[in-house]
Design a protein around this motif. Structure first.
Motif: not given
Length: 543
Positions: A339, A342-348, A412, A415
């Protein structure tokens, strides 16, 4: 052939650090490629990759980070203060390599997490062991405290001053002295950047025995001084086994030459072991001889989704049994980590969401053989319901994409604001219980609590975040986390060291007699206490 010179640490490329419009610190990370010429091979930046770190942007914009000595109420040791005569002497010894500009010193006084800040007035940049020796002879005679600094990527406040200690940067000590392709031995100066060493060795079919998320910035001297672990310790062991020899400058300026390249030398005490993990408190490492394994011809990486932590352990057991000699890394992350990425680095997330994830890397010499073993392992763990989902990467791009989720977790976390970082060794049976208990304990005081780390060698990275530094939250975490770890016979520092932030908690992992012996060794080797004071051992300073 003359020694090879490698680039300076990213930690000292301060011209690349700028504030973006949204207040985040923008750090450019240089990668390196070889440039062939008639003269010795050199490494030069070939590609600049940008990454953003929201390093407490509000603090960067509105206020200066509080001094470590003030925040933690530290008493300064009875050391001399730098005079204009001292500066003049160093400028004569190191022409053009003495920095006294307060603005230039900011980055060297502050750790990269922006949790600790010293007030050094002077930075010295030697190029040779002999120059370090002359510096230490003078500082010893004047009772001036010094702070050795490599890439400044430490996580426990050990790589920055507490007061006005003179910073001795190894960033210009970046020469490769020799590589023996047959024996696999590398000899280099302490300021060589880990990633640059890996790039050079790759061209001759070798690799460094350690791999860290900070490899683009950290230096081998700092790695040795902190006994850095990293992603592949379960395969290649710790630096206590990989380091063959060291060259060290002692507190009085004496050069200790133990720079052997022999794998077997059973003559007397193994003195180099004293300096591995001593965090610059016993001497300054200036050169390293290290054993480097052959670079694997085949690498596979699997990321697997798991429903509970017990199945993470079952996966590890099966991996050790079925993958054996090709198993090079076994990492784990909880769902909060995914999570976070995904939320802080926009990784998938490359697979479906699960409560836990394990990353398994294999490295061998025969791709067909390795893939067959990995497939048999995957068939078993999927067939028995130990693992519920997963994907395997064999090409370098996909491998790097998956590894980046794990390696960029530290980025991450920043952030969120302020990060309380803990690096614990625990018996596997109790490994994740600490994360669960910590979440219950801090509750709404924290933004999040995440657990990840090197499951293959029992190393948990537990991180708690909050928007800003919160003393109430810290009181909830410490000493609870150390008492919990001690209760289950763990270690309060698995690989980050003690530095400044953990030194007063050493008794949770070591007996009083052991700490007393450490202090006796420190007193013997550094009787004036000028080497990296206020670090590693509990304070004994006075006015």
């Amino acid at each position: 052939m003359a020694p090879l010179r490698l680039p300076v640490s990213l930690g000292h490329l301060r011209q690349y650090l700028t504030l973006t419009n949204n207040g985040c610190l923008h750090r450019t990370v240089a990668s390196y490629s070889r440039v062939h010429a008639k003269h010795p091979i050199a490494y030069q930046p070939s590609l600049v990759q940008s990454r953003r770190f929201c390093l407490q942007s509000r603090s960067l914009q509105k206020e200066e980070l509080e001094l470590t000595s003030v925040r933690y109420n530290v008493q300064r040791g009875n050391f001399a203060r730098i005079s204009s005569e001292d500066v003049a002497m160093f400028e004569k010894l190191l022409p053009g390599r003495v920095i006294a500009d307060p603005e230039e010193l900011v980055g060297y006084n502050t750790d990269w997490l922006r949790m600790c800040r010293g007030n050094s007035r002077l930075l010295l940049r030697p190029k040779t062991t002999e120059e370090v020796s002359e510096i230490m002879k003078y500082c010893s005679s004047r009772n001036l405290a010094v702070m050795p600094q490599g890439g400044n990527t430490g996580l426990v406040g050990g790589s920055v001053p507490v007061f006005d200690e003179i910073i001795i940067s190894t960033s210009l000590m970046n020469k490769i002295i020799s590589v023996d392709e047959i024996s696999g031995t590398l000899v280099c100066q302490a300021g060589c950047v880990l990633e640059a060493l890996s790039t050079h060795l790759s061209d001759v079919g070798l690799m460094m025995p350690l791999d860290l998320g900070a490899k683009g910035s950290c230096q081998i001297g700092g790695n040795v001084s902190t006994n850095a672990g990293g992603l592949r310790l379960m395969r290649y062991g710790s630096l206590h086994g990989s380091v063959l020899g060291l060259e060290v400058v002692q507190a009085d300026g004496t050069i200790l030459d133990c720079l052997s390249t022999l794998r077997k030398d059973n003559t007397g005490y193994d003195l180099k072991q004293l300096f591995i993990g001593s965090e610059g408190t016993l001497g300054i490492v200036t050169a390293v001889s290290i054993l480097c394994p052959r670079k694997p011809q085949s690498i596979n990486l699997a990321i697997l989704g798991v429903s509970n932590f017990q199945n993470c352990l079952r996966s590890l057991k099966e991996a050790k049994g079925m993958l054996g000699e090709i198993l090079s890394a076994f990492e784990f992350m909880d769902s909060s980590c995914m999570d976070l990425a995904r939320s802080n680095l926009n990784l998938t997330n490359p697979i479906s969401d699960k409560p836990f994830y394990v990353l398994i890397e294999t490295a061998g010499s025969n791709g067909t053989h390795d893939e067959e073993k990995l497939n048999l392992f995957l068939e078993k763990v999927l067939g028995e319901g130990i693992v519920e989902d997963g994907t395997v990467a064999t090409d370098s791009t996909k491998i790097q994409s998956i590894w980046s989720i794990r390696e960029r977790l530290a980025e991450a976390l920043l952030h969120d604001g302020y990060v309380y970082k803990y690096d614990i060794s625990l018996p596997l049976a109790n490994f994740y219980d600490l994360v669960v208990d910590m979440r219950e304990r801090v509750d709404d005081l924290a933004t999040r609590v995440v657990g990840y780390g090197h499951l293959g060698d029992g190393n948990l990275h537990l991180n708690v975040t909050s928007p800003t530094y919160d003393h109430e939250l810290l009181d909830k975490i410490e000493p609870f986390i150390y008492e919990w770890t001690s209760r289950y016979n763990g270690s309060i520092s698995a690989e980050h060291g003690l530095g400044f932030k953990k030194k007063d908690f050493i008794h949770f992992s070591k007996t009083q007699k052991a700490v007393e012996l450490m202090q006796q060794i420190k007193d013997l080797m550094d009787p004036k206490g000028i080497l990296n004071p206020y670090k590693m051992l509990p304070d004994k300073y006075g006015d």
